[in-house]
Scaffold this motif. Sequence first.
Motif, PDB file in Angstrom:
ATOM      1  N   ARG A  46      83.726  65.400  55.006  1.00 31.69           N
ATOM      2  CA  ARG A  46      84.026  66.299  56.126  1.00 31.69           C
ATOM      3  C   ARG A  46      83.986  67.754  55.688  1.00 31.69           C
ATOM      4  N   ILE A  50      81.262  70.410  57.249  1.00 27.80           N
ATOM      5  CA  ILE A  50      81.734  71.602  57.970  1.00 27.80           C
ATOM      6  C   ILE A  50      81.243  72.865  57.286  1.00 27.80           C
ATOM      7  N   TYR A  51      81.319  72.887  55.965  1.00 28.76           N
ATOM      8  CA  TYR A  51      80.864  74.060  55.192  1.00 28.76           C
ATOM      9  C   TYR A  51      79.390  74.335  55.468  1.00 28.76           C
TER      10      TYR A  51
END
Length: 273
Positions: A46, A50-51
């Motif tokens: 996750r 997201i990064y």
Amino acid sequence: MSNFALDWIDYISLFLIIFVGIPHGAFDGAISVTLGFTKNFYLQLRFIVIYLLVAFGVMILWYFLPVLTLFLFLLTSIFHFGCGDLSWEKDNLYYFRGYAHGGLVVLGIIFFNQDDVESLFTILSGDYSSILWQFLHIALFTWLLSILILLLNFKKIKVCKYYIKLLTLIMIIIIIFPPLLAFAMYFCFIHSIHHIKRILPKLINFMEKKKIFYLVIIFSFISWLGGGIAFYIISSLNTHTEAIVKVTFIGLAALTFPHMILVDGIFRSKFKV
């Protein structure tokens, strides 16, 4: 198409930015471990997703709205550099001090070298750089206003001899050196060093030094690999100069936004560093 050409000093500057400055952001992998974002495979996946989504989102936004994205990058950099060089003191003047300090770096380099910077802006924002300059003059006015506010509250601010020396050094760099070299010197040898010195003691409390630098090497290599692929793609549509400038600064922007969210928004707030 821009007629701007890079000289050997510019190439050295870009080399420093890419291979000396960018790796300081590669500590984000170790920071994610410290914050507990990699306790299991799901959390680790996750965090990475997201990064990368934030980074890709910046690149996509730059493609469709280059002037706005470039200005947001410069504005974000002002706060990131400014607050990153200051000790953590979350008072009413903290962001004014951050904006004043970071503005000295970003706006100082821009307005002391307007002709050279204009050529870079034309490459990065197309034929709409005149709009960007309007935004920048507003940012400059806001910076002067922040200086005034700090002067009116000078007695509340702790100013040490080291900080005075740091400001003096930054101003000398801005005045003496061309824009790319001035930015490279600040980015690599002031901001990056401050960042590492601030976060490393906290990281060591959670993992071994070998693991920290192992993660730094991996994240740095991924960044360089991504930059190399981007350069190969972009160079087919642009001149060599335009391609290397775009890859360097659009790539830097794409990394800065998730880096700032992680470091300034979460890590520094939690550990007060």
